[in-house]
Scaffold this motif. Structure first.
Motif, PDB file in Angstrom:
ATOM      1  N   PHE A 100     -66.534 114.026  68.463  1.00  0.00           N
ATOM      2  CA  PHE A 100     -67.301 113.556  69.621  1.00  0.00           C
ATOM      3  C   PHE A 100     -67.009 114.543  70.748  1.00  0.00           C
ATOM      4  CE2 PHE A 100     -69.087 109.873  71.956  1.00  0.00           C
ATOM      5  CZ  PHE A 100     -68.745 110.198  73.247  1.00  0.00           C
ATOM      6  N   GLU A 101     -68.033 115.318  71.175  1.00  0.00           N
ATOM      7  CA  GLU A 101     -67.831 116.332  72.214  1.00  0.00           C
ATOM      8  C   GLU A 101     -66.595 117.185  71.897  1.00  0.00           C
ATOM      9  OE1 GLU A 101     -69.652 117.307  74.871  1.00  0.00           O
ATOM     10  OE2 GLU A 101     -71.244 115.871  74.408  1.00  0.00           O
ATOM     11  N   LEU A 131     -73.770 112.380  77.116  1.00  0.00           N
ATOM     12  CA  LEU A 131     -72.400 112.635  76.687  1.00  0.00           C
ATOM     13  C   LEU A 131     -71.894 113.957  77.261  1.00  0.00           C
ATOM     14  CD1 LEU A 131     -72.279 111.490  72.943  1.00  0.00           C
ATOM     15  CD2 LEU A 131     -72.100 110.152  75.028  1.00  0.00           C
ATOM     16  N   PRO A 166     -56.645 100.648  74.765  1.00  0.00           N
ATOM     17  CA  PRO A 166     -58.047 100.209  74.829  1.00  0.00           C
ATOM     18  C   PRO A 166     -58.145  98.760  75.300  1.00  0.00           C
ATOM     19  CG  PRO A 166     -57.603 101.312  72.744  1.00  0.00           C
ATOM     20  CD  PRO A 166     -56.287 101.166  73.434  1.00  0.00           C
ATOM     21  N   ALA A 181     -61.686 102.664  77.464  1.00  0.00           N
ATOM     22  CA  ALA A 181     -62.889 102.665  76.631  1.00  0.00           C
ATOM     23  C   ALA A 181     -62.634 103.359  75.290  1.00  0.00           C
ATOM     24  CB  ALA A 181     -64.037 103.372  77.359  1.00  0.00           C
ATOM     25  N   LYS A 182     -61.511 104.016  75.186  1.00  0.00           N
ATOM     26  CA  LYS A 182     -61.128 104.804  74.019  1.00  0.00           C
ATOM     27  C   LYS A 182     -62.235 105.782  73.611  1.00  0.00           C
ATOM     28  CE  LYS A 182     -58.375 104.721  69.856  1.00  0.00           C
ATOM     29  NZ  LYS A 182     -58.445 104.493  68.439  1.00  0.00           N
ATOM     30  N   ILE A 183     -62.748 106.510  74.608  1.00  0.00           N
ATOM     31  CA  ILE A 183     -63.737 107.545  74.321  1.00  0.00           C
ATOM     32  C   ILE A 183     -62.976 108.829  73.993  1.00  0.00           C
ATOM     33  CG2 ILE A 183     -65.636 108.921  75.263  1.00  0.00           C
ATOM     34  CD1 ILE A 183     -66.364 105.996  74.928  1.00  0.00           C
ATOM     35  N   PRO A 184     -63.292 109.430  72.822  1.00  0.00           N
ATOM     36  CA  PRO A 184     -62.597 110.673  72.458  1.00  0.00           C
ATOM     37  C   PRO A 184     -62.887 111.749  73.512  1.00  0.00           C
ATOM     38  CG  PRO A 184     -63.979 109.874  70.652  1.00  0.00           C
ATOM     39  CD  PRO A 184     -64.338 109.072  71.859  1.00  0.00           C
ATOM     40  N   PHE A 185     -61.823 112.427  74.009  1.00  0.00           N
ATOM     41  CA  PHE A 185     -62.057 113.414  75.057  1.00  0.00           C
ATOM     42  C   PHE A 185     -60.957 114.456  75.101  1.00  0.00           C
ATOM     43  CE2 PHE A 185     -63.416 115.488  78.704  1.00  0.00           C
ATOM     44  CZ  PHE A 185     -62.480 115.457  79.726  1.00  0.00           C
ATOM     45  N   LYS A 230     -61.400  96.366  77.120  1.00  0.00           N
ATOM     46  CA  LYS A 230     -62.733  96.314  77.708  1.00  0.00           C
ATOM     47  C   LYS A 230     -62.701  95.821  79.157  1.00  0.00           C
ATOM     48  CE  LYS A 230     -67.269  96.676  77.215  1.00  0.00           C
ATOM     49  NZ  LYS A 230     -67.923  97.955  77.044  1.00  0.00           N
ATOM     50  N   SER A 235     -63.021 101.684  69.792  1.00  0.00           N
ATOM     51  CA  SER A 235     -63.745 101.746  71.060  1.00  0.00           C
ATOM     52  C   SER A 235     -64.978 100.863  70.960  1.00  0.00           C
ATOM     53  CB  SER A 235     -64.173 103.190  71.338  1.00  0.00           C
ATOM     54  OG  SER A 235     -65.184 103.240  72.318  1.00  0.00           O
ATOM     55  N   ASP A 290     -67.449 100.769  72.969  1.00  0.00           N
ATOM     56  CA  ASP A 290     -68.640 101.575  73.274  1.00  0.00           C
ATOM     57  C   ASP A 290     -69.129 102.347  72.052  1.00  0.00           C
ATOM     58  OD1 ASP A 290     -67.593 102.448  76.681  1.00  0.00           O
ATOM     59  OD2 ASP A 290     -68.581 100.667  75.860  1.00  0.00           O
ATOM     60  N   ALA A 302     -63.955 116.501  70.283  1.00  0.00           N
ATOM     61  CA  ALA A 302     -62.694 115.781  70.072  1.00  0.00           C
ATOM     62  C   ALA A 302     -62.804 114.928  68.815  1.00  0.00           C
ATOM     63  CB  ALA A 302     -62.377 114.914  71.288  1.00  0.00           C
ATOM     64  N   GLN A 335     -61.380  98.462  81.399  1.00  0.00           N
ATOM     65  CA  GLN A 335     -62.396  99.510  81.525  1.00  0.00           C
ATOM     66  C   GLN A 335     -63.383  99.144  82.631  1.00  0.00           C
ATOM     67  OE1 GLN A 335     -64.712 100.081  77.935  1.00  0.00           O
ATOM     68  NE2 GLN A 335     -66.366 101.070  79.054  1.00  0.00           N
TER      69      GLN A 335
END
Lengths: 185, 190
Positions: A38-39, B45, B132, B114-118, B134, A79, A81, A41, B137
């Motif tokens: 994802f992007e 994104l 995580p 949000a546990k968004i991969p980054f 909600k 997640s 989302d 990662a 968040q």
């Protein structure tokens, strides 16, 4: 001495066969891990809703057959989302295609203890031939199949439209399966 | 013109921090509003990716900037400035620093909750500052947006005040933050 032979045969028939040919998938402990990007990662998720039947005898792998049914809705990335995104029409379209299925047509032994099943994987209503390498280990009454492969999600229309370019969410997805089997006999 | 601050002027380093971060903050506002309102797509994104990467850069820069400020003399406000203006200026600047720290931190919490991969600029995996969650968040998102509203008001006030000093009061408050302009301000007789 005939009674000795009869007695031995009687005793042998009572003990469970170590390698029963017919198995049911144990949904409680079976799981598939998927790994994607994802992007740039890496992230992973697990799918727990796995059921089905497997016929397999390592002595005669070519007689083996697999029918594995996966409830994709059980997928969890950790997640909320990302999980919501997976349900969307352009992605897995949970509403129309909640189940995925793998039906194997042919199993061969590629090396001692290493096998390969050729079959049809159906996700989001699209069927594609997929080869899955796996190992098989049996104990009394139970067995474990472990296998891994990499799929191209767009082969199954997962991530349609702008998502199909693979720039935000990678096209290659690694699958690592650990399927526990319970003997049917 | 010196790199370090003097007793009556900002040095080049302080000026660089000021204008560099001003540009980055304006870019962040544009990126943030675009990312928030864009329909779900690879573009959305990507906007968040750049917004978050620059945001973490700003957090790193603020730490260095504050260290530099504390290691340097701070040019005082003109002696002729009334007390209410002094107080207003100090409060505004303190709030700007607070927002520059709190906004990226709240953004970091949003991302982790949000546990968004980054990975910052796709290179450095941002550690999970929280687990995580909600509800957390959503709370962090509310804090982050509220801080943005505060930031917007502070920026308007800060810019208007600087222009007032330069164009109406004719003192050197703005010019001493500009590289090469020091000493050209006309002082209005009081």
């Amino acid at each position: 001495m005939k009674w000795v032979a009869l007695a031995v045969m009687a005793v042998l028939s009572l003990s469970p066969r170590l390698e029963a040919a017919s198995w049911s998938i144990d949904p409680a402990t079976s799981r598939v891990i998927f790994i994607a990007t994802f992007e740039g990662a890496e992230f992973d998720g697990r799918i727990d809703g796995i059921t089905g039947t497997i016929e397999f005898d390592p002595a005669t792998p070519q007689t083996g057959r697999m029918d594995v049914i996966v409830d994709i809705r059980s997928a969890d990335t950790g997640s909320a989302d990302l999980n919501d995104g997976m349900a969307l029409t352009e992605w897995f379209d949970y509403a129309r295609h909640p189940m995925a299925r793998y039906l194997s047509e042919d199993i061969t032994e590629t090396a001692p203890g290493q096998y390969e099943t050729h079959g049809l994987l159906t996700i989001k209503g699209i069927s594609r031939p997929v080869t899955l390498p796996f190992t098989f280990g049996a104990q009394t009454g139970s067995a474990l199949i472990q296998g891994a492969t990499t799929l191209r999600r767009t082969d199954f229309n997962i991530g349609e439209g702008d998502w199909a370019s693979g720039e935000a969410i990678g096209l290659e997805v690694r699958l690592e399966a650990k399927i526990t089997l319970i003997g049917n006999d | 013109m010196p790199l370090r601050n003097t007793t009556d002027s900002w040095g080049h380093i302080a000026q660089l921090f000021h204008w560099l971060m001003a540009v980055l903050i304006l870019a962040m506002i544009v990126l943030g509003l675009m990312a928030k309102n864009w329909p779900l797509s690879p573009t959305k994104l990507s906007l968040f990716f750049w917004h978050k990467s620059l945001g973490m850069t700003i957090l790193g820069l603020v730490v260095v900037r504050l260290s530099w400020r504390w290691a340097n003399p701070t040019p005082p406000l003109p002696a002729t400035l009334p007390r209410w203006e002094r107080t207003a200026a100090h409060i505004t600047h303190a709030l700007l620093y607070a927002v520059m720290i709190a906004m990226p931190l709240s953004g970091w919490v949003i991302n982790a909750a949000a546990k968004i991969p980054f990975k910052v600029f796709g290179v450095w995996t941002l550690p999970a500052i929280v687990a995580p969650d909600k509800a957390l968040q959503e709370l962090a998102a509310l804090v982050h947006f509220s801080l943005f509203l505060l930031l917007a008001m502070l920026l308007i006030l800060h810019t208007a005040a600087a222009l007032r000093h330069h164009l109406l009061l004719h003192d050197d408050i703005l010019s001493r933050m500009l590289p090469g302009c020091h000493g050209h301000a006309r002082r209005k007789p009081q």
